[in-house]
Design a protein around this motif. Sequence first.
Motif, PDB file in Angstrom:
ATOM      1  N   UNK A  86      -5.813  67.956  78.926  1.00 44.91           N
ATOM      2  CA  UNK A  86      -6.727  66.974  78.350  1.00 44.91           C
ATOM      3  C   UNK A  86      -5.995  65.795  77.739  1.00 44.91           C
ATOM      4  N   UNK A  87      -4.870  66.078  77.088  1.00 46.55           N
ATOM      5  CA  UNK A  87      -4.057  64.999  76.519  1.00 46.55           C
ATOM      6  C   UNK A  87      -3.558  64.105  77.655  1.00 46.55           C
ATOM      7  N   UNK A  88      -3.103  64.724  78.719  1.00 46.03           N
ATOM      8  CA  UNK A  88      -2.628  63.974  79.884  1.00 46.03           C
ATOM      9  C   UNK A  88      -3.770  63.142  80.484  1.00 46.03           C
ATOM     10  N   UNK A  89      -4.936  63.724  80.557  1.00 42.54           N
ATOM     11  CA  UNK A  89      -6.112  63.018  81.070  1.00 42.54           C
ATOM     12  C   UNK A  89      -6.423  61.793  80.200  1.00 42.54           C
ATOM     13  N   UNK A 137       5.347  65.572  73.232  1.00 39.55           N
ATOM     14  CA  UNK A 137       6.374  65.828  74.252  1.00 39.55           C
ATOM     15  C   UNK A 137       5.714  66.128  75.596  1.00 39.55           C
ATOM     16  N   UNK A 138       4.797  65.239  75.957  1.00 36.47           N
ATOM     17  CA  UNK A 138       3.963  65.434  77.136  1.00 36.47           C
ATOM     18  C   UNK A 138       4.167  64.329  78.166  1.00 36.47           C
ATOM     19  N   UNK A 139       5.219  63.538  78.011  1.00 40.10           N
ATOM     20  CA  UNK A 139       5.398  62.422  78.944  1.00 40.10           C
ATOM     21  C   UNK A 139       5.850  62.887  80.322  1.00 40.10           C
ATOM     22  N   UNK A 140       6.482  64.045  80.389  1.00 34.94           N
ATOM     23  CA  UNK A 140       6.918  64.589  81.685  1.00 34.94           C
ATOM     24  C   UNK A 140       5.965  65.708  82.110  1.00 34.94           C
ATOM     25  N   UNK A 141       4.679  65.448  81.996  1.00 35.60           N
ATOM     26  CA  UNK A 141       3.633  66.431  82.276  1.00 35.60           C
ATOM     27  C   UNK A 141       3.756  66.988  83.693  1.00 35.60           C
ATOM     28  N   UNK A 142       3.612  68.299  83.789  1.00 36.09           N
ATOM     29  CA  UNK A 142       3.576  68.995  85.081  1.00 36.09           C
ATOM     30  C   UNK A 142       2.325  69.867  85.093  1.00 36.09           C
ATOM     31  N   UNK A 143       1.863  70.226  86.273  1.00 34.46           N
ATOM     32  CA  UNK A 143       0.659  71.058  86.374  1.00 34.46           C
ATOM     33  C   UNK A 143       0.789  72.370  85.606  1.00 34.46           C
ATOM     34  N   UNK A 144       2.001  72.894  85.509  1.00 36.04           N
ATOM     35  CA  UNK A 144       2.213  74.139  84.760  1.00 36.04           C
ATOM     36  C   UNK A 144       1.885  73.971  83.275  1.00 36.04           C
ATOM     37  N   UNK A 145       1.900  72.735  82.797  1.00 38.09           N
ATOM     38  CA  UNK A 145       1.625  72.454  81.386  1.00 38.09           C
ATOM     39  C   UNK A 145       0.132  72.431  81.067  1.00 38.09           C
ATOM     40  N   UNK A 202     -12.699  63.856  80.489  1.00 34.48           N
ATOM     41  CA  UNK A 202     -11.465  64.577  80.140  1.00 34.48           C
ATOM     42  C   UNK A 202     -11.789  65.843  79.354  1.00 34.48           C
ATOM     43  N   UNK A 203     -12.702  65.723  78.400  1.00 40.63           N
ATOM     44  CA  UNK A 203     -13.104  66.891  77.616  1.00 40.63           C
ATOM     45  C   UNK A 203     -13.765  67.954  78.471  1.00 40.63           C
ATOM     46  N   UNK A 204     -14.652  67.526  79.359  1.00 44.09           N
ATOM     47  CA  UNK A 204     -15.347  68.475  80.241  1.00 44.09           C
ATOM     48  C   UNK A 204     -14.374  69.168  81.191  1.00 44.09           C
ATOM     49  N   UNK A 205     -13.446  68.409  81.747  1.00 46.80           N
ATOM     50  CA  UNK A 205     -12.460  69.004  82.656  1.00 46.80           C
ATOM     51  C   UNK A 205     -11.550  69.986  81.918  1.00 46.80           C
ATOM     52  N   UNK A 206     -11.197  69.642  80.697  1.00 48.93           N
ATOM     53  CA  UNK A 206     -10.349  70.534  79.905  1.00 48.93           C
ATOM     54  C   UNK A 206     -11.077  71.842  79.616  1.00 48.93           C
ATOM     55  N   UNK A 207     -12.351  71.748  79.278  1.00 48.28           N
ATOM     56  CA  UNK A 207     -13.147  72.963  79.065  1.00 48.28           C
ATOM     57  C   UNK A 207     -13.181  73.807  80.336  1.00 48.28           C
ATOM     58  N   UNK A 208     -13.321  73.147  81.476  1.00 53.28           N
ATOM     59  CA  UNK A 208     -13.429  73.860  82.753  1.00 53.28           C
ATOM     60  C   UNK A 208     -12.145  74.617  83.096  1.00 53.28           C
ATOM     61  N   UNK A 209     -10.989  74.044  82.788  1.00 51.13           N
ATOM     62  CA  UNK A 209      -9.748  74.739  83.156  1.00 51.13           C
ATOM     63  C   UNK A 209      -9.416  75.873  82.194  1.00 51.13           C
ATOM     64  N   UNK A 210     -10.025  75.867  81.018  1.00 51.26           N
ATOM     65  CA  UNK A 210      -9.731  76.929  80.058  1.00 51.26           C
ATOM     66  C   UNK A 210     -10.661  78.121  80.229  1.00 51.26           C
ATOM     67  N   UNK A 211     -11.691  77.966  81.011  1.00 50.11           N
ATOM     68  CA  UNK A 211     -12.636  79.084  81.235  1.00 50.11           C
ATOM     69  C   UNK A 211     -12.172  79.973  82.357  1.00 50.11           C
TER      70      UNK A 211
END
Length: 176
Positions: A38-41, A97-105, A167-176
Motif C-alpha cells: 500500500x505504501x508503494x501504491x 526503507x521502501x524505495x527498492x520495493x520488490x513483490x516479496x515486500x 490503494x487501500x482497497x488493493x492492500x486489503x485484498x492482498x492481506x485477506x
Amino acid sequence: MFSKEAIVVLMMLSLTSWAAAATIVTADVDSAIQKLFGVHCLMGVLNQLNESVGDFGYSTQLCGDTVKNSIFAVTADNTDLTNTIALIQDINKSTCQNSAYKDDDAKRTPTFTCSDRIKTMMTRLNSNIVQTIRDIKSLTNIKPCGMLALTSYQSALENVGTYVKTCGDLTKAITN
C-alpha cells in the motif's frame, strides 16, 4: 460543432460546479499503510500527481504570460504540493526503507514510524490539494487556454482521493 465561446462557458461552469468531493480520506490512507504494498501504491499516486503538477506548469507556460500571471495563487500552491510530495517520498525512502520495493515486500508491515509519518504527510497533502482546488475555483476571467489547463489540473487533483482509496482497497485484498 461547438463555438469557442460555448466551450469556454462549459469549462467555466464545470470549474465552478465541481465539488472537491474526491479528497483523500484518512481511512483509505490507514488501509493503504497497513502493508508495504500500500505504501508503494501511494508512491505511484504521488508520482502521478507530481506529473500532473508538471503538466499543468507546462500547459500554462504554453498559454503565455497573461495566463501565467493570472494563476499565480495556483502556481504557489504547486510549490506546496511538490514539497509535500517530496517529503513523503523521502519518508518512503529513509524511514520506510521502501524505495527498492520488490513483490516479496508486499505483505510486510511497515514500522509504526513509517506509517505514522506517511499518514501525517498525506493529511498535509490533502490540505494542499483542497487549497489548490479552492484557488482554482476562485479564478475568474481566465483565457480559454488557461481555463483548459485549469480544468484538466483540477480533475487530476480531484482524482487523487480515488486513487488513494484504490490503494487501500488493493492492500486489503492482498492481506485477506
